[in-house]
Design a protein around this motif. Structure first.
Motif, mmCIF file in Angstrom:
data_model
loop_
_atom_site.group_PDB
_atom_site.id
_atom_site.type_symbol
_atom_site.label_atom_id
_atom_site.label_comp_id
_atom_site.label_asym_id
_atom_site.label_seq_id
_atom_site.Cartn_x
_atom_site.Cartn_y
_atom_site.Cartn_z
ATOM 1 N N ARG A 99 0.818 -1.203 0.000
ATOM 2 C CA ARG A 99 0.000 0.000 0.000
ATOM 3 C C ARG A 99 0.859 1.263 0.000
ATOM 4 N NH1 ARG A 99 -5.305 1.280 0.289
ATOM 5 N NH2 ARG A 99 -5.282 -0.561 -1.046
ATOM 6 N N GLN A 100 1.980 1.253 0.725
ATOM 7 C CA GLN A 100 2.884 2.401 0.702
ATOM 8 C C GLN A 100 3.491 2.597 -0.680
ATOM 9 O OE1 GLN A 100 5.569 1.345 3.852
ATOM 10 N NE2 GLN A 100 4.194 2.057 5.484
ATOM 11 N N THR A 101 3.744 1.496 -1.394
ATOM 12 C CA THR A 101 4.242 1.596 -2.759
ATOM 13 C C THR A 101 3.212 2.255 -3.656
ATOM 14 O OG1 THR A 101 5.590 -0.391 -2.464
ATOM 15 C CG2 THR A 101 5.138 0.288 -4.727
ATOM 16 N N ASP A 102 1.941 1.889 -3.470
ATOM 17 C CA ASP A 102 0.868 2.538 -4.227
ATOM 18 C C ASP A 102 0.830 4.033 -3.933
ATOM 19 O OD1 ASP A 102 0.142 0.089 -5.250
ATOM 20 O OD2 ASP A 102 -1.528 -0.216 -3.867
ATOM 21 N N VAL A 103 0.936 4.384 -2.666
ATOM 22 C CA VAL A 103 0.898 5.798 -2.268
ATOM 23 C C VAL A 103 2.076 6.550 -2.873
ATOM 24 C CG1 VAL A 103 1.115 7.383 -0.309
ATOM 25 C CG2 VAL A 103 -0.404 5.390 -0.153
ATOM 26 N N LEU A 125 -7.491 5.296 -3.710
ATOM 27 C CA LEU A 125 -7.214 4.057 -2.981
ATOM 28 C C LEU A 125 -8.344 3.670 -2.036
ATOM 29 C CD1 LEU A 125 -3.407 4.510 -2.156
ATOM 30 C CD2 LEU A 125 -4.469 3.321 -4.082
ATOM 31 N N GLU A 126 -9.366 4.539 -1.987
ATOM 32 C CA GLU A 126 -10.570 4.257 -1.191
ATOM 33 C C GLU A 126 -10.252 4.071 0.295
ATOM 34 O OE1 GLU A 126 -12.440 0.943 -3.119
ATOM 35 O OE2 GLU A 126 -13.235 2.182 -4.736
ATOM 36 N N VAL A 127 -9.462 4.991 0.819
ATOM 37 C CA VAL A 127 -9.174 5.012 2.255
ATOM 38 C C VAL A 127 -9.303 6.451 2.733
ATOM 39 C CG1 VAL A 127 -7.644 3.006 2.165
ATOM 40 C CG2 VAL A 127 -6.690 5.307 1.868
ATOM 41 N N SER A 128 -9.162 6.674 4.026
ATOM 42 C CA SER A 128 -9.306 8.029 4.564
ATOM 43 C C SER A 128 -8.060 8.866 4.310
ATOM 44 C CB SER A 128 -9.568 7.960 6.071
ATOM 45 O OG SER A 128 -8.396 7.538 6.754
ATOM 46 N N VAL A 129 -8.244 10.182 4.351
ATOM 47 C CA VAL A 129 -7.122 11.100 4.174
ATOM 48 C C VAL A 129 -6.113 10.916 5.300
ATOM 49 C CG1 VAL A 129 -6.440 13.531 4.110
ATOM 50 C CG2 VAL A 129 -8.495 12.790 2.907
ATOM 51 N N LEU A 168 1.507 7.280 -6.599
ATOM 52 C CA LEU A 168 0.553 8.367 -6.820
ATOM 53 C C LEU A 168 1.123 9.707 -6.363
ATOM 54 C CD1 LEU A 168 -2.670 6.481 -5.674
ATOM 55 C CD2 LEU A 168 -1.997 7.059 -8.012
ATOM 56 N N LEU A 169 1.918 9.675 -5.308
ATOM 57 C CA LEU A 169 2.593 10.891 -4.843
ATOM 58 C C LEU A 169 3.513 11.436 -5.921
ATOM 59 C CD1 LEU A 169 4.168 11.335 -1.327
ATOM 60 C CD2 LEU A 169 5.478 11.927 -3.352
ATOM 61 N N LEU A 170 4.198 10.547 -6.632
ATOM 62 C CA LEU A 170 5.120 10.970 -7.683
ATOM 63 C C LEU A 170 4.391 11.602 -8.861
ATOM 64 C CD1 LEU A 170 7.628 7.963 -7.737
ATOM 65 C CD2 LEU A 170 7.952 10.224 -6.722
ATOM 66 N N GLN A 171 3.098 11.318 -8.989
ATOM 67 C CA GLN A 171 2.311 11.942 -10.041
ATOM 68 C C GLN A 171 1.824 13.334 -9.636
ATOM 69 O OE1 GLN A 171 -0.844 9.360 -11.458
ATOM 70 N NE2 GLN A 171 0.442 7.560 -11.216
ATOM 71 N N GLY A 172 2.194 13.769 -8.435
ATOM 72 C CA GLY A 172 1.810 15.097 -7.967
ATOM 73 C C GLY A 172 0.420 15.181 -7.383
ATOM 74 N N LYS A 173 -0.181 14.026 -7.083
ATOM 75 C CA LYS A 173 -1.546 14.034 -6.567
ATOM 76 C C LYS A 173 -1.559 14.379 -5.081
ATOM 77 C CE LYS A 173 -3.411 10.791 -9.941
ATOM 78 N NZ LYS A 173 -4.197 9.554 -10.170
ATOM 79 N N PRO A 174 -2.503 15.234 -4.661
ATOM 80 C CA PRO A 174 -2.614 15.580 -3.239
ATOM 81 C C PRO A 174 -3.213 14.419 -2.458
ATOM 82 C CG PRO A 174 -4.380 16.617 -4.465
ATOM 83 C CD PRO A 174 -3.477 15.977 -5.480
ATOM 84 N N ASN A 175 -3.134 14.523 -1.132
ATOM 85 C CA ASN A 175 -3.615 13.437 -0.275
ATOM 86 C C ASN A 175 -5.082 13.095 -0.516
ATOM 87 O OD1 ASN A 175 -1.106 13.286 0.855
ATOM 88 N ND2 ASN A 175 -1.638 14.323 2.762
ATOM 89 N N LYS A 176 -5.925 14.107 -0.764
ATOM 90 C CA LYS A 176 -7.350 13.838 -0.963
ATOM 91 C C LYS A 176 -7.589 12.961 -2.186
ATOM 92 C CE LYS A 176 -9.294 17.911 1.330
ATOM 93 N NZ LYS A 176 -10.128 19.135 1.165
ATOM 94 N N LEU A 177 -6.887 13.257 -3.290
ATOM 95 C CA LEU A 177 -7.071 12.451 -4.498
ATOM 96 C C LEU A 177 -6.501 11.050 -4.325
ATOM 97 C CD1 LEU A 177 -6.402 14.942 -7.446
ATOM 98 C CD2 LEU A 177 -8.578 14.107 -6.554
ATOM 99 N N ILE A 178 -5.367 10.950 -3.617
ATOM 100 C CA ILE A 178 -4.796 9.632 -3.356
ATOM 101 C C ILE A 178 -5.761 8.808 -2.511
ATOM 102 C CG2 ILE A 178 -2.895 8.375 -2.258
ATOM 103 C CD1 ILE A 178 -1.069 10.713 -2.930
ATOM 104 N N ALA A 179 -6.335 9.440 -1.490
ATOM 105 C CA ALA A 179 -7.287 8.747 -0.619
ATOM 106 C C ALA A 179 -8.499 8.276 -1.411
ATOM 107 C CB ALA A 179 -7.716 9.669 0.519
ATOM 108 N N ARG A 180 -8.995 9.127 -2.307
ATOM 109 C CA ARG A 180 -10.157 8.761 -3.116
ATOM 110 C C ARG A 180 -9.832 7.596 -4.040
ATOM 111 N NH1 ARG A 180 -12.123 13.663 -6.435
ATOM 112 N NH2 ARG A 180 -12.180 14.482 -4.296
#
Length: 248
Positions: A177-181, A198-202, A184-196
């Motif tokens: 899951r950290q690898t997934d995060v 991956l379907e988990v909380s911010v 997505l972080l490397l794509q410049g996505k903010p925490n809210k979009l990453i959470a959405r």
């Protein structure tokens, strides 16, 4: 692949067109010389695969336009192609969401490598900036910009710093899951979009991001991007389990 070039210098714009067209037969290149022309081109046709942006434009600050493009077209990768290779400029561009930073004096092979890395989902930064933390790193004196001794000094400073002492991707010990995060972080996505996505909380994403930063030995997202860029150029790769092609 459709590429939009933004550069207000006619000769450089023409040269970049020729270079980019050399990437393959299926490459279409459009060139504009101003921020307003770039906005108009994207309104008429937003179906570009890549934007190459110069920072010195007559009608706009390149950093402002970079931030504007990333906000308006978050799925469109932007690579800065600049006459500058100052560490502070590289850091700022990556922090604003650029997927790459290529100095104009870079030879064609390195430009091709950078663009291929970006199109495969990676982030490219010029080798001389790798491992140098933040804008506090000194810019090279003009007479030393191409002197190998200066490059050695940068390498020594980086090696001595905590930021450079980063393990390879394979040895980071990240959970799936950290690898997934991280991908997505490397794509410049903010925490809210990453959470959405991956379907988990911010709050859960914040915990994962903190764990990723600790594993990389860095203190910010920008430093994480630079650290992973270095690893990628050395043969590492970050890929999410859900979409390895998009998040590598």
């Amino acid at each position: 692949m459709k590429v939009l070039l933004i550069d207000d210098h006619p000769l450089i714009l023409s040269a970049l067109k020729s270079v980019i067209q050399g990437l393959g037969e299926n490459v279409t290149v459009a060139g504009v010389s101003s921020a307003n022309a770039a906005r108009a081109a994207l309104v008429l046709d937003a179906d570009f695969d890549l934007v190459l942006l110069d920072l010195q434009l007559g009608d706009a600050d390149g950093f402002d336009l970079l931030a504007e493009l990333r906000a308006a077209y978050p799925a469109l990768p932007v690579v800065v192609v600049s006459g500058s290779d100052r560490t502070s400029d590289v850091i700022r561009a990556i922090d604003l969401g650029a997927m790459g930073f290529v100095p104009k004096r870079t030879h064609n092979d390195m430009l091709f490598e950078a663009l291929r890395l970006v199109m495969s989902g990676g982030v490219y930064v010029p080798p001389m900036t790798l491992g140098v933390e933040g804008a506090a790193a000194a810019d090279p004196p003009a007479e030393q910009e191409t002197v190998p001794g200066y490059m050695n000094m940068i390498g020594t400073q980086a090696t001595q710093g905590d930021f450079q002492a980063v393990p390879t991707l394979a040895t980071l010990g990240l959970t799936p899951r950290q690898t997934d995060v991280l991908a997505l972080l490397l794509q410049g996505k903010p925490n809210k979009l990453i959470a959405r996505e991956l379907e988990v909380s911010v709050e859960t994403i914040k915990d994962h991001v903190a764990a990723v930063l600790r594993a990389l030995g860095v203190n910010s997202r920008t430093q994480a991007v630079l650290a992973v860029s270095q690893m990628t150029q050395q043969g590492g790769r970050v890929a999410s389990r859900a979409s390895a092609d998009d998040c590598s």
